[in-house]
Design a protein around this motif. Structure first.
Motif, PDB file in Angstrom:
ATOM      1  N   THR A  19       0.831  -1.203   0.000  1.00 51.80           N
ATOM      2  CA  THR A  19       0.000   0.000   0.000  1.00 51.80           C
ATOM      3  C   THR A  19       0.866   1.253   0.000  1.00 51.80           C
ATOM      4  OG1 THR A  19      -1.728  -1.196   1.190  1.00 51.80           O
ATOM      5  CG2 THR A  19      -1.864   1.195   1.204  1.00 51.80           C
ATOM      6  N   VAL A  20       1.928   1.251   0.790  1.00 51.26           N
ATOM      7  CA  VAL A  20       2.841   2.398   0.827  1.00 51.26           C
ATOM      8  C   VAL A  20       3.529   2.575  -0.525  1.00 51.26           C
ATOM      9  CG1 VAL A  20       4.995   3.253   1.852  1.00 51.26           C
ATOM     10  CG2 VAL A  20       3.181   2.352   3.316  1.00 51.26           C
ATOM     11  N   ILE A  21       3.942   1.486  -1.131  1.00 52.13           N
ATOM     12  CA  ILE A  21       4.591   1.566  -2.444  1.00 52.13           C
ATOM     13  C   ILE A  21       3.620   2.120  -3.481  1.00 52.13           C
ATOM     14  CG2 ILE A  21       5.530   0.175  -4.337  1.00 52.13           C
ATOM     15  CD1 ILE A  21       6.808  -1.618  -2.176  1.00 52.13           C
ATOM     16  N   LEU A  22       2.375   1.642  -3.471  1.00 46.42           N
ATOM     17  CA  LEU A  22       1.384   2.149  -4.419  1.00 46.42           C
ATOM     18  C   LEU A  22       1.106   3.630  -4.172  1.00 46.42           C
ATOM     19  CD1 LEU A  22      -0.569   1.581  -6.745  1.00 46.42           C
ATOM     20  CD2 LEU A  22      -2.286   0.980  -5.032  1.00 46.42           C
ATOM     21  N   GLY A  23       1.004   4.025  -2.909  1.00 45.66           N
ATOM     22  CA  GLY A  23       0.778   5.434  -2.585  1.00 45.66           C
ATOM     23  C   GLY A  23       1.937   6.317  -3.013  1.00 45.66           C
ATOM     24  N   GLY A  60      -4.890   5.815 -19.737  1.00 48.23           N
ATOM     25  CA  GLY A  60      -3.987   4.704 -19.461  1.00 48.23           C
ATOM     26  C   GLY A  60      -3.545   4.674 -18.009  1.00 48.23           C
ATOM     27  N   SER A  61      -3.318   5.848 -17.449  1.00 52.89           N
ATOM     28  CA  SER A  61      -2.897   5.927 -16.046  1.00 52.89           C
ATOM     29  C   SER A  61      -3.996   5.450 -15.113  1.00 52.89           C
ATOM     30  CB  SER A  61      -2.515   7.362 -15.708  1.00 52.89           C
ATOM     31  OG  SER A  61      -1.485   7.794 -16.556  1.00 52.89           O
ATOM     32  N   VAL A  62      -5.231   5.843 -15.401  1.00 57.52           N
ATOM     33  CA  VAL A  62      -6.357   5.401 -14.569  1.00 57.52           C
ATOM     34  C   VAL A  62      -6.504   3.888 -14.644  1.00 57.52           C
ATOM     35  CG1 VAL A  62      -8.878   5.459 -14.409  1.00 57.52           C
ATOM     36  CG2 VAL A  62      -7.602   7.583 -14.621  1.00 57.52           C
ATOM     37  N   ILE A  63      -6.345   3.334 -15.829  1.00 58.30           N
ATOM     38  CA  ILE A  63      -6.455   1.880 -15.985  1.00 58.30           C
ATOM     39  C   ILE A  63      -5.344   1.175 -15.202  1.00 58.30           C
ATOM     40  CG2 ILE A  63      -6.224  -0.022 -17.644  1.00 58.30           C
ATOM     41  CD1 ILE A  63      -7.660   1.864 -19.663  1.00 58.30           C
ATOM     42  N   LEU A  64      -4.107   1.654 -15.318  1.00 53.50           N
ATOM     43  CA  LEU A  64      -2.995   1.010 -14.622  1.00 53.50           C
ATOM     44  C   LEU A  64      -3.108   1.132 -13.103  1.00 53.50           C
ATOM     45  CD1 LEU A  64       0.012   1.974 -16.911  1.00 53.50           C
ATOM     46  CD2 LEU A  64      -1.031  -0.276 -16.623  1.00 53.50           C
ATOM     47  N   GLY A  66      -5.809   1.856 -11.393  1.00 54.58           N
ATOM     48  CA  GLY A  66      -7.023   1.146 -10.962  1.00 54.58           C
ATOM     49  C   GLY A  66      -6.788  -0.348 -10.854  1.00 54.58           C
ATOM     50  N   GLY A  67      -6.084  -0.901 -11.835  1.00 54.86           N
ATOM     51  CA  GLY A  67      -5.765  -2.324 -11.775  1.00 54.86           C
ATOM     52  C   GLY A  67      -4.858  -2.667 -10.608  1.00 54.86           C
ATOM     53  N   ALA A  68      -3.877  -1.826 -10.376  1.00 52.86           N
ATOM     54  CA  ALA A  68      -2.967  -2.061  -9.241  1.00 52.86           C
ATOM     55  C   ALA A  68      -3.722  -1.970  -7.919  1.00 52.86           C
ATOM     56  CB  ALA A  68      -1.820  -1.056  -9.269  1.00 52.86           C
ATOM     57  N   ALA A  69      -4.601  -0.989  -7.792  1.00 47.69           N
ATOM     58  CA  ALA A  69      -5.387  -0.840  -6.561  1.00 47.69           C
ATOM     59  C   ALA A  69      -6.353  -2.015  -6.390  1.00 47.69           C
ATOM     60  CB  ALA A  69      -6.146   0.478  -6.581  1.00 47.69           C
ATOM     61  N   LEU A  72      -4.327  -5.013  -5.304  1.00 47.24           N
ATOM     62  CA  LEU A  72      -3.902  -4.800  -3.926  1.00 47.24           C
ATOM     63  C   LEU A  72      -5.062  -5.043  -2.962  1.00 47.24           C
ATOM     64  CD1 LEU A  72      -1.705  -3.946  -1.938  1.00 47.24           C
ATOM     65  CD2 LEU A  72      -2.426  -1.581  -2.286  1.00 47.24           C
ATOM     66  N   SER A  73      -6.264  -4.609  -3.359  1.00 46.94           N
ATOM     67  CA  SER A  73      -7.426  -4.811  -2.489  1.00 46.94           C
ATOM     68  C   SER A  73      -7.756  -6.289  -2.312  1.00 46.94           C
ATOM     69  CB  SER A  73      -8.639  -4.055  -3.033  1.00 46.94           C
ATOM     70  OG  SER A  73      -9.116  -4.679  -4.208  1.00 46.94           O
ATOM     71  N   LEU A  74      -7.357  -7.121  -3.259  1.00 46.89           N
ATOM     72  CA  LEU A  74      -7.589  -8.557  -3.111  1.00 46.89           C
ATOM     73  C   LEU A  74      -6.737  -9.157  -1.986  1.00 46.89           C
ATOM     74  CD1 LEU A  74      -7.659  -9.725  -6.840  1.00 46.89           C
ATOM     75  CD2 LEU A  74      -9.602  -9.328  -5.322  1.00 46.89           C
ATOM     76  N   PHE A  75      -5.572  -8.558  -1.729  1.00 45.14           N
ATOM     77  CA  PHE A  75      -4.661  -9.091  -0.730  1.00 45.14           C
ATOM     78  C   PHE A  75      -4.804  -8.416   0.631  1.00 45.14           C
ATOM     79  CE2 PHE A  75      -2.367  -9.904  -4.768  1.00 45.14           C
ATOM     80  CZ  PHE A  75      -2.514 -11.275  -4.741  1.00 45.14           C
ATOM     81  N   VAL A  76      -5.346  -7.219   0.664  1.00 47.14           N
ATOM     82  CA  VAL A  76      -5.520  -6.505   1.929  1.00 47.14           C
ATOM     83  C   VAL A  76      -6.859  -6.937   2.502  1.00 47.14           C
ATOM     84  CG1 VAL A  76      -5.779  -4.263   3.012  1.00 47.14           C
ATOM     85  CG2 VAL A  76      -4.144  -4.572   1.159  1.00 47.14           C
ATOM     86  N   LYS A  77      -6.805  -7.477   3.674  1.00 53.61           N
ATOM     87  CA  LYS A  77      -8.038  -7.981   4.288  1.00 53.61           C
ATOM     88  C   LYS A  77      -8.387  -7.203   5.516  1.00 53.61           C
ATOM     89  CE  LYS A  77      -7.298 -12.436   2.349  1.00 53.61           C
ATOM     90  NZ  LYS A  77      -6.928 -13.773   2.452  1.00 53.61           N
TER      91      LYS A  77
END
Length: 77
Positions: A19-23, A60-64, A66-69, A72-77
């Protein structure tokens, strides 16, 4: 799923680090985008080509991101 990946994702710190890396990547992207938009506006006359390039860049940025987020949401519980 590979057992080593499952063990890695079971670590409670991994989702936080991801999450920190994505942020941090998103903040870096915003800074670069502001600089790009400034230069596009200041040094090039606004043309139809520039408009479409801007739309493609941000779409393209929104797609990339959005996909990364999403993944990531699949792994953050």
């Amino acid at each position: 799923m590979n057992s080593s990946i499952a063990e890695l994702l079971a670590n409670p710190y991994v989702p936080r680090v991801l999450t920190v890396i994505l942020g941090a990547t998103l903040i870096f992207f915003v800074v670069i985008s502001v600089v790009l938009l400034y230069h596009w506006k200041k040094y090039e006359s606004i043309t139809v080509g520039t408009f479409f390039i801007t739309i493609i860049y941000f779409a393209g940025s929104v797609i990339l991101f959005g996909g990364a987020a999403y993944y990531l949401s699949l792994f953050v519980k």
